[in-house]
Motif scaffolding. Sequence first.
Motif, PDB file in Angstrom:
ATOM      1  N   TYR A  14       0.854  -1.190   0.000  1.00 47.69           N
ATOM      2  CA  TYR A  14       0.000   0.000   0.000  1.00 47.69           C
ATOM      3  C   TYR A  14       0.891   1.242   0.000  1.00 47.69           C
ATOM      4  N   THR A  15       0.730   2.085  -1.020  1.00 46.19           N
ATOM      5  CA  THR A  15       1.463   3.348  -1.069  1.00 46.19           C
ATOM      6  C   THR A  15       0.547   4.560  -0.941  1.00 46.19           C
ATOM      7  N   SER A  16      -0.743   4.361  -1.178  1.00 48.24           N
ATOM      8  CA  SER A  16      -1.707   5.464  -1.128  1.00 48.24           C
ATOM      9  C   SER A  16      -2.891   5.058  -0.258  1.00 48.24           C
ATOM     10  N   TYR A  17      -3.112   5.815   0.821  1.00 47.98           N
ATOM     11  CA  TYR A  17      -4.197   5.521   1.755  1.00 47.98           C
ATOM     12  C   TYR A  17      -4.337   6.720   2.689  1.00 47.98           C
ATOM     13  N   ASP A  18      -5.420   6.745   3.424  1.00 47.14           N
ATOM     14  CA  ASP A  18      -5.639   7.764   4.444  1.00 47.14           C
ATOM     15  C   ASP A  18      -4.907   7.324   5.712  1.00 47.14           C
ATOM     16  N   VAL A  19      -3.875   8.079   6.126  1.00 41.72           N
ATOM     17  CA  VAL A  19      -3.074   7.657   7.264  1.00 41.72           C
ATOM     18  C   VAL A  19      -3.898   7.591   8.548  1.00 41.72           C
ATOM     19  N   ALA A  20      -4.991   8.359   8.603  1.00 42.58           N
ATOM     20  CA  ALA A  20      -5.867   8.292   9.780  1.00 42.58           C
ATOM     21  C   ALA A  20      -6.723   7.023   9.784  1.00 42.58           C
ATOM     22  N   GLY A 234       8.169   4.896  -3.978  1.00 42.19           N
ATOM     23  CA  GLY A 234       7.201   3.948  -4.532  1.00 42.19           C
ATOM     24  C   GLY A 234       7.624   2.526  -4.247  1.00 42.19           C
ATOM     25  N   ALA A 235       6.935   1.596  -4.859  1.00 44.82           N
ATOM     26  CA  ALA A 235       7.219   0.178  -4.631  1.00 44.82           C
ATOM     27  C   ALA A 235       6.953  -0.611  -5.901  1.00 44.82           C
ATOM     28  N   VAL A 236       7.785  -1.608  -6.124  1.00 40.42           N
ATOM     29  CA  VAL A 236       7.588  -2.531  -7.237  1.00 40.42           C
ATOM     30  C   VAL A 236       7.793  -3.952  -6.734  1.00 40.42           C
ATOM     31  N   MET A 237       7.044  -4.847  -7.298  1.00 41.77           N
ATOM     32  CA  MET A 237       7.120  -6.252  -6.929  1.00 41.77           C
ATOM     33  C   MET A 237       7.766  -7.003  -8.084  1.00 41.77           C
ATOM     34  N   THR A 238       8.784  -7.762  -7.772  1.00 42.61           N
ATOM     35  CA  THR A 238       9.477  -8.499  -8.824  1.00 42.61           C
ATOM     36  C   THR A 238       9.468  -9.979  -8.503  1.00 42.61           C
ATOM     37  N   SER A 239       9.499 -10.790  -9.542  1.00 45.47           N
ATOM     38  CA  SER A 239       9.575 -12.241  -9.386  1.00 45.47           C
ATOM     39  C   SER A 239      10.713 -12.770 -10.245  1.00 45.47           C
ATOM     40  N   PRO A 240      11.955 -12.513  -9.821  1.00 39.19           N
ATOM     41  CA  PRO A 240      13.090 -13.019 -10.589  1.00 39.19           C
ATOM     42  C   PRO A 240      13.161 -14.538 -10.495  1.00 39.19           C
ATOM     43  N   ASP A 241      14.117 -15.110 -11.180  1.00 37.52           N
ATOM     44  CA  ASP A 241      14.259 -16.568 -11.204  1.00 37.52           C
ATOM     45  C   ASP A 241      14.908 -17.034  -9.900  1.00 37.52           C
TER      46      ASP A 241
END
Length: 266
Positions: A14-20, A234-241
């Motif tokens: 999650y990178t975008s949300y209401d912190v409250a 930001g964030a990225v998800m990777t699935s390397p070998d």
Amino acid sequence: MALPTSESATSRVYTSYDVAHPPPHPGSAWTRFVCISDTHSVIYKVPPGDVLLHAGDLSSWGECRQLDKTLKWLHGLRHPTKIIIAGNHDLCLDKEWTEGGATAKDAGGGLPLKEYTSARERLQKYKTLHYLEYQSYRFTTEAGRTWEVYGSPAVRRYRLGAFQYVGRDEAKSIYARIPPSTEILLTHTPPHGTCDMTKRGVNAGCLTLAEQLSSDDLCHVKLHVFGHIHEAHGAVMTSPDMPNERVNVNAAMPSSDNAVIVDLLN
């Protein structure tokens, strides 16, 4: 309710949300990591979680009093486990920046030794914080999951700063220290090509770190948190070998009001 920015069977980000009103914790089968970096002595609102990770640049310009402001804030947060590293701004934590040190000589002057010793005393004062400097740390969550974390403050030299290295050989020596058993990796620098694009369109991350992360030696790293390049938050998800999927997070706070939340299946 906020939706994950990205998700898989074993991770949610999650990178975008209401912190409250942050997204609800997914339950005891998961560990929630709250990721921040580059806070530079600024106090931010941070959501709750099982583990708080800070990937460096704790202070604004490396003075002990600036560091203490951040440590006091982090100490007061209620996350059961809080793990921090330094970054290139944290001069008072780098002995080479004291008078007579190698980096201080390059800069034409350094900090009084008292700044360094006082900074180290501050780290000892705040018992809820686990500071890593080329070190590993193992902890067990309330749900019984044991995680292994490694932290490195090092960055490739661009301008004079703390914990910097020059050249490929020095970089290889630094990143070869990361144990193969590491599951959570904290570095201040990004790896080259991952959340490291500057506003000038340059990938400013470390190529040597990227190569090390792509090797079989670090195939068990499930989460890599870094900062340094503010605009690449930001964030990225990777699935390397490799056996495990990996979540990569640039948690630099100046470009976002939100910490990055990462939920990992235990």
